[in-house]
Structures are given as structure tokens and as C-alpha cells.
Design a protein around this motif. Structure first.
Motif, PDB file in Angstrom:
ATOM      1  N   ARG A  44       0.834  -1.183   0.000  1.00 17.06           N
ATOM      2  CA  ARG A  44       0.000   0.000   0.000  1.00 17.06           C
ATOM      3  C   ARG A  44       0.880   1.248   0.000  1.00 17.06           C
ATOM      4  N   GLU A  45       0.468   2.247  -0.752  1.00 16.15           N
ATOM      5  CA  GLU A  45       1.242   3.485  -0.829  1.00 16.15           C
ATOM      6  C   GLU A  45       0.310   4.686  -0.677  1.00 16.15           C
ATOM      7  N   LEU A  46       0.872   5.753  -0.138  1.00 15.26           N
ATOM      8  CA  LEU A  46       0.138   7.005  -0.039  1.00 15.26           C
ATOM      9  C   LEU A  46       0.052   7.625  -1.426  1.00 15.26           C
ATOM     10  N   VAL A  47      -1.150   7.990  -1.821  1.00 12.72           N
ATOM     11  CA  VAL A  47      -1.363   8.668  -3.095  1.00 12.72           C
ATOM     12  C   VAL A  47      -1.364  10.181  -2.882  1.00 12.72           C
ATOM     13  N   ALA A  48      -2.153  10.624  -1.927  1.00  6.10           N
ATOM     14  CA  ALA A  48      -2.260  12.057  -1.656  1.00  6.10           C
ATOM     15  C   ALA A  48      -2.826  12.272  -0.259  1.00  6.10           C
ATOM     16  N   GLY A  49      -2.391  13.344   0.367  1.00  5.73           N
ATOM     17  CA  GLY A  49      -2.898  13.696   1.682  1.00  5.73           C
ATOM     18  C   GLY A  49      -3.217  15.170   1.751  1.00  5.73           C
ATOM     19  N   ILE A  50      -4.103  15.531   2.678  1.00  4.89           N
ATOM     20  CA  ILE A  50      -4.493  16.923   2.843  1.00  4.89           C
ATOM     21  C   ILE A  50      -4.779  17.183   4.305  1.00  4.89           C
ATOM     22  N   THR A  51      -4.274  18.311   4.801  1.00  2.82           N
ATOM     23  CA  THR A  51      -4.529  18.696   6.186  1.00  2.82           C
ATOM     24  C   THR A  51      -5.830  19.485   6.269  1.00  2.82           C
ATOM     25  N   ARG A  52      -6.261  19.764   7.478  1.00  2.00           N
ATOM     26  CA  ARG A  52      -7.481  20.538   7.651  1.00  2.00           C
ATOM     27  C   ARG A  52      -7.328  21.939   7.049  1.00  2.00           C
ATOM     28  N   ALA A  53      -6.122  22.448   7.088  1.00  2.00           N
ATOM     29  CA  ALA A  53      -5.856  23.781   6.544  1.00  2.00           C
ATOM     30  C   ALA A  53      -5.760  23.783   5.024  1.00  2.00           C
ATOM     31  N   GLY A  54      -5.697  22.586   4.433  1.00  2.00           N
ATOM     32  CA  GLY A  54      -5.653  22.520   2.977  1.00  2.00           C
ATOM     33  C   GLY A  54      -4.274  22.266   2.391  1.00  2.00           C
ATOM     34  N   ASP A  55      -3.294  22.046   3.231  1.00  2.00           N
ATOM     35  CA  ASP A  55      -1.973  21.708   2.716  1.00  2.00           C
ATOM     36  C   ASP A  55      -1.998  20.290   2.150  1.00  2.00           C
ATOM     37  N   THR A  56      -1.382  20.121   0.990  1.00  2.00           N
ATOM     38  CA  THR A  56      -1.458  18.842   0.303  1.00  2.00           C
ATOM     39  C   THR A  56      -0.075  18.243   0.032  1.00  2.00           C
ATOM     40  N   ASN A  57      -0.045  16.952  -0.131  1.00  2.00           N
ATOM     41  CA  ASN A  57       1.162  16.282  -0.589  1.00  2.00           C
ATOM     42  C   ASN A  57       0.742  15.121  -1.476  1.00  2.00           C
TER      43      ASN A  57
END
Length: 119
Positions: A44-57
Motif C-alpha cells: 500500500r502506498e500514499l497517493v495524496a494527503g491533505i490537512t485541515r488547513a488545505g496543505d497537500t502532498n
């Protein structure tokens, strides 16, 4: 707290899909939300993440093609996937962490939704 994912399916290479994942239950605040995927025979791999503030990776393999977003009012995270490739074929799962009304920390997973990119 539960997560319900939807939006997977079969799409041709170059096509688009939009995944949604809605959280429900005794939610006080959701902090981080993300999408992971697992292809057959792979980890399993991380595709995308987002914080409550809207910062993404994003994973390098999806940068410029996928966009993660969230609606905090609806406790929902989205993954817009464009220019899909056969190598994007996988089961996609959403994840969220935060605090419930008892201020207990949670980290939960949604059920997977299958994405198949094939002609």
C-alpha cells in the motif's frame, strides 16, 4: 467514526475518475485525510494527503494528474484523477484522523474502492 468511499470503476487510459470519501459518526474535528492505494502484489502506498488547513502532498507518480481536496463542512475528501494510466489500477482506500466528541483521537480507514484503467 466511519468512512464511506465511492467513485471507483473501469476507465480507459487517459480518462478521469473522481473518488469521494465521507466521514460520519461522533466527529468533533477531522485533521488529516488521505488516499492510499494498493495494486496487486504491491504494498500500500500514499497517493495524496491533505490537512485541515488545505496543505497537500502527493506521490511523485501522480503529481500533476491527481488533485486532492476536502469539504470540511461535509467531512468529505475527494480525489480527482485525470490522465489515468494502467499503472494507476489499484484498490483505493481513504484514511482520516482527528478527534471525536469525547476528544478521543481516532484514525480510521474506509473500505476500498477499485479503480481499473484498461482499454
Amino acid at each position: 467514526v466511519q468512512l464511506q468511499a465511492s467513485g471507483g470503476g473501469l476507465v480507459q487510459p487517459g480518462g478521469s475518475l473522481r473518488l469521494s470519501c465521507a466521514a460520519s459518526g461522533s466527529i468533533f474535528s477531522i485533521h488529516n485525510m488521505g488516499w492510499y492505494r494498493q495494486a496487486p502484489g504491491k504494498q500500500r502506498e500514499l497517493v495524496a494527503g491533505i490537512t485541515r488547513a488545505g496543505d497537500t502532498n502527493y506521490a511523485d507518480s501522480v503529481k500533476g494528474r491527481f488533485t486532492i481536496s476536502r469539504d470540511n463542512g461535509k467531512n468529505t475528501v475527494y480525489l480527482q484523477m485525470n490522465s489515468l494510466k494502467p499503472e494507476d489500477t489499484a484498490v483505493y482506500c481513504c484514511n482520516a484522523d482527528g478527534a471525536d466528541y469525547g476528544l478521543t483521537w481516532f484514525n480510521v480507514w474506509g473500505q476500498g474502492t477499485e479503480v481499473t484503467v484498461s482499454s
